[in-house]
Write an enzyme that holds these catalytic residues in place. Sequence first.
Site, short mmCIF file in Angstrom:
data_model
loop_
_atom_site.label_atom_id
_atom_site.label_comp_id
_atom_site.label_asym_id
_atom_site.label_seq_id
_atom_site.Cartn_x
_atom_site.Cartn_y
_atom_site.Cartn_z
N ASP A 172 45.76 79.79 27.13
CA ASP A 172 44.71 78.31 27.11
C ASP A 172 43.22 79.50 27.83
O ASP A 172 43.47 78.97 29.31
CB ASP A 172 45.07 76.90 27.57
N LYS A 204 41.73 74.87 20.55
CA LYS A 204 42.17 73.60 21.44
C LYS A 204 40.52 72.53 21.80
O LYS A 204 40.32 72.51 21.97
CB LYS A 204 42.76 73.76 22.95
N LYS A 225 45.44 72.27 18.49
CA LYS A 225 45.50 71.35 19.89
C LYS A 225 44.52 70.62 20.22
O LYS A 225 43.84 70.90 21.09
CB LYS A 225 46.25 72.39 21.12
#
Length: 342
Positions: A174, A242, A278
């Site tokens: 991430d 995300k 996400k």
Amino acid sequence: MSPLSPLTAPSGLPTVPAHGPDAAARLATLADVTASDAALRRFLHGLPGVDAVGLEARAAMLGTRSIKTTAKAFAIDLAISMIDLTTLEGADTPGKVRSLCAKGVSPDPTDRSAPKVAAICVYPDMARIAKDALGDSGIHVASVATAFPAGRAARSVKLADVADAVAAGADEIDMVIDRGAFLSGRYMEVFEEIRAVKQACARPDGGAAHLKVIFENGELSTYDNIRRCSWLTMLAGADFIKTSTGKVAVNATPANTLLMLEAVRDFRDTTGVQVGVKPAGGIRTSRDAIKYLVMVNETVGDDWLSPDWFRFGASSLLNDLLMQRQKLSTGRYSGPDYVTVD
């Protein structure tokens, strides 16, 4: 067809404008769009502006949908299976990470039918601990990297951060984008950094960690910026986009997540490439999670109703899902000691 499929959106709702019939022509090849800074800027600023009123109205309307017991039970289990169970604190210890891994593998020790979570998300120095603790459970290890959460470091430092996490066994990375570069209009710099991180996700066995790219929507400020950032990161090769780090005041919201879902839908329509989404930060209750699942179902459909394509970045959400799951099963809530306090 999923149990959520009957939840159709009311007719007449305002919608985010589509990219239009000329989108495929404008994206004839990815190389054309990203061949130069000027070409990339021209494409990103050529995207239609976001109808903020329409976007927020549609997100709000989808949030009013209700589902019945059978579909609710399905949704709760699906949400559990989509969680990236997260601990990203300076006080994290190996013991805390092992405990979180045990909870991810068996969220409810009194009910073995409860699904496992999708991933355990930790800092790079805890990735090996998590990998060893999870063993062959099938749960992924996700590691934040690239000088998370601010991203204020030299590129060489960010790439070393990624390489360390991958070497420690991280299945997913991430990363955070350089918001300063993006907001300054240095789009090619952001694009090239994402590409470099993508390359750093490669493993010696020929595989690669999946790359989730974090925007930090609260710092991007406008919906137009979120749309541009969505397309930029997808063009650069993101496997997931995300919303946020969970470390700022504004994190995932229904509206900014809806906008990102619209973007991945349009990107697949244009390129044939599917990208996951996400939302992270501030999603704490089963009611919240179900609202997001309804949004996924209504916006992009069944193809994204899977942990492979939609995740929740959360630390406290799992407890509420487990409590609601038990209520559906037994007709009553347990006491406060039913779930662990992580």
